[in-house]
Scaffold this motif. Sequence first.
Motif, mmCIF file in Angstrom:
data_model
loop_
_atom_site.group_PDB
_atom_site.id
_atom_site.type_symbol
_atom_site.label_atom_id
_atom_site.label_comp_id
_atom_site.label_asym_id
_atom_site.label_seq_id
_atom_site.Cartn_x
_atom_site.Cartn_y
_atom_site.Cartn_z
ATOM 1 N N ASN A 166 45.905 47.978 42.440
ATOM 2 C CA ASN A 166 47.040 47.319 41.809
ATOM 3 C C ASN A 166 46.610 46.057 41.074
ATOM 4 O O ASN A 166 45.599 45.436 41.412
ATOM 5 C CB ASN A 166 48.093 46.918 42.848
ATOM 6 C CG ASN A 166 48.723 48.110 43.531
ATOM 7 O OD1 ASN A 166 48.636 49.238 43.067
ATOM 8 N ND2 ASN A 166 49.365 47.862 44.661
ATOM 9 N N TYR A 167 47.408 45.687 40.087
ATOM 10 C CA TYR A 167 47.267 44.364 39.477
ATOM 11 C C TYR A 167 47.831 43.323 40.446
ATOM 12 O O TYR A 167 48.508 43.661 41.418
ATOM 13 C CB TYR A 167 48.032 44.297 38.153
ATOM 14 C CG TYR A 167 47.474 45.191 37.073
ATOM 15 C CD1 TYR A 167 46.340 44.821 36.343
ATOM 16 C CD2 TYR A 167 48.091 46.400 36.755
ATOM 17 C CE1 TYR A 167 45.836 45.637 35.344
ATOM 18 C CE2 TYR A 167 47.593 47.221 35.757
ATOM 19 C CZ TYR A 167 46.470 46.835 35.055
ATOM 20 O OH TYR A 167 45.970 47.654 34.074
ATOM 21 N N GLU A 168 47.561 42.061 40.170
ATOM 22 C CA GLU A 168 48.055 40.996 41.052
ATOM 23 C C GLU A 168 49.578 40.943 41.093
ATOM 24 O O GLU A 168 50.156 40.446 42.056
ATOM 25 C CB GLU A 168 47.492 39.637 40.607
ATOM 26 C CG GLU A 168 46.017 39.461 40.881
ATOM 27 C CD GLU A 168 45.723 38.321 41.839
ATOM 28 O OE1 GLU A 168 46.636 37.540 42.130
ATOM 29 O OE2 GLU A 168 44.580 38.233 42.307
ATOM 30 N N ASN A 169 50.229 41.447 40.035
ATOM 31 C CA ASN A 169 51.686 41.434 40.029
ATOM 32 C C ASN A 169 52.278 42.613 40.802
ATOM 33 O O ASN A 169 53.492 42.801 40.827
ATOM 34 C CB ASN A 169 52.218 41.439 38.589
ATOM 35 C CG ASN A 169 51.768 42.657 37.792
ATOM 36 O OD1 ASN A 169 51.191 43.602 38.333
ATOM 37 N ND2 ASN A 169 52.020 42.637 36.488
ATOM 38 N N SER A 196 51.532 45.958 32.157
ATOM 39 C CA SER A 196 52.966 45.970 31.887
ATOM 40 C C SER A 196 53.677 47.061 32.678
ATOM 41 O O SER A 196 54.907 47.082 32.772
ATOM 42 C CB SER A 196 53.209 46.196 30.394
ATOM 43 O OG SER A 196 52.696 47.469 30.000
ATOM 44 N N GLY A 197 52.896 47.979 33.253
ATOM 45 C CA GLY A 197 53.469 49.097 33.983
ATOM 46 C C GLY A 197 53.504 50.382 33.191
ATOM 47 O O GLY A 197 53.833 51.448 33.725
ATOM 48 N N PHE A 251 40.024 35.856 34.020
ATOM 49 C CA PHE A 251 39.012 35.991 35.074
ATOM 50 C C PHE A 251 39.048 34.818 36.054
ATOM 51 O O PHE A 251 38.872 34.988 37.254
ATOM 52 C CB PHE A 251 37.627 36.108 34.440
ATOM 53 C CG PHE A 251 36.491 36.011 35.424
ATOM 54 C CD1 PHE A 251 36.149 37.085 36.225
ATOM 55 C CD2 PHE A 251 35.768 34.834 35.561
ATOM 56 C CE1 PHE A 251 35.107 36.995 37.138
ATOM 57 C CE2 PHE A 251 34.725 34.732 36.465
ATOM 58 C CZ PHE A 251 34.394 35.822 37.250
ATOM 59 N N PHE A 252 39.297 33.610 35.535
ATOM 60 C CA PHE A 252 39.220 32.417 36.370
ATOM 61 C C PHE A 252 40.455 32.240 37.257
ATOM 62 O O PHE A 252 40.442 31.433 38.181
ATOM 63 C CB PHE A 252 39.010 31.169 35.506
ATOM 64 C CG PHE A 252 37.733 31.229 34.711
ATOM 65 C CD1 PHE A 252 36.506 31.127 35.347
ATOM 66 C CD2 PHE A 252 37.750 31.414 33.339
ATOM 67 C CE1 PHE A 252 35.324 31.193 34.632
ATOM 68 C CE2 PHE A 252 36.572 31.482 32.614
ATOM 69 C CZ PHE A 252 35.354 31.378 33.260
ATOM 70 N N ASP A 253 41.522 33.019 37.001
ATOM 71 C CA ASP A 253 42.737 32.900 37.800
ATOM 72 C C ASP A 253 43.092 34.178 38.554
ATOM 73 O O ASP A 253 43.873 34.147 39.500
ATOM 74 C CB ASP A 253 43.930 32.520 36.896
ATOM 75 C CG ASP A 253 43.731 31.178 36.216
ATOM 76 O OD1 ASP A 253 43.312 30.231 36.915
ATOM 77 O OD2 ASP A 253 43.991 31.084 35.005
ATOM 78 N N ASP A 254 42.531 35.301 38.128
ATOM 79 C CA ASP A 254 42.894 36.597 38.687
ATOM 80 C C ASP A 254 41.761 37.091 39.589
ATOM 81 O O ASP A 254 40.690 37.469 39.119
ATOM 82 C CB ASP A 254 43.141 37.588 37.553
ATOM 83 C CG ASP A 254 43.716 38.912 38.044
ATOM 84 O OD1 ASP A 254 43.595 39.195 39.248
ATOM 85 O OD2 ASP A 254 44.288 39.651 37.219
#
Length: 333
Positions: free
Chosen positions: A174-177, A202-203, A311-314
């Motif tokens: 999964n993505y972080e969202n 975006s899904g 990259f630096f936040d995820d």
Amino acid sequence: MKVLTKFILTNALLINGAIAFPQTQLLSEIPNSSKFAPDVEQIESLEEGINIYDQYSTLIKNPKIRKNGSIFLQGKMEDHYNNGRLLHKGTYVNGVATSFTNYYQNETIERKYKHKKGGNGTLTTFYINGNKRKVVKYHNYLAYEITKFSKQEGIIYIQELNPETGTPELVQENYENGIPKSIIELQDPVKMSYTQLTFAESGKKQTEGKLEYSEDDDGLIKKGEWLQYDKDENSAPLEYDFDEVISFSGDIINNNEEEIEITNADNTPENTSNEKSVKVKNSMPTNLIRFDQDADNTISTGELDIAVSDFFDDTTIELDQINSLVNFFFDQE
């Protein structure tokens, strides 16, 4: 211009500390002594946490034995950091931990293990902020269910194996969202056939098709008609070579043209043979699709900039992915 862009990108990664440099050598085992008081740098891996105790527990079929000299450790046991703070609490039977809890230096729990019987139990690890990092369930020493979490405790990875046969039944990233990135799901356990769906952040669906396990390649091979979707979710046939091999994690296992090597830390099947080449037409490696914002099977300068910034936040984006993305960007026509 491309050379300048690559130079700027490389330096940006260096400045922001994204490229990992070797840390203090980690201890591989615990000395045979009743007193174990290490520095944190000796036992805590940035990637795996404090896993030195795992090898002395009942989650391992043939565990190492903790001793005080020649005497097996028995009963409740505590270890402390060299500064006196609590590191580890465990219950030992003949030198093997049947349960234990590790602690960060800020006194939050780093991991907790409790067995039901030999080879059966649950290992839960935590981030330093107290949120769950990973939950692994074992049956007969098999890690049959693995769930990974982001630092905000959203589920970012799920792996489910049949606890009796070890056959992968579901692998989802999964993505972080929370939106699925890739779903590989078992359809026929006899033929070992699977379906895979990939999605944009975006899904919206990106690709869809069938996979079958190849024992010779120790990986999954695409079969039948595959579809790819544009940003408006219009479908079109996805061309592929029949010798394309994919790991259960959804990554391309090897590519002789780019010499990509995938390392899977969760022990899902991977191919180490160089006999098969991967030649993907009108597509890109599955682990890079998330960065193709407009789904045109190319990476633009803008998309590369976004990927590096994210990259630096995820925490779901790995350095190897960025390195592969940079190589793909400069190699594409």
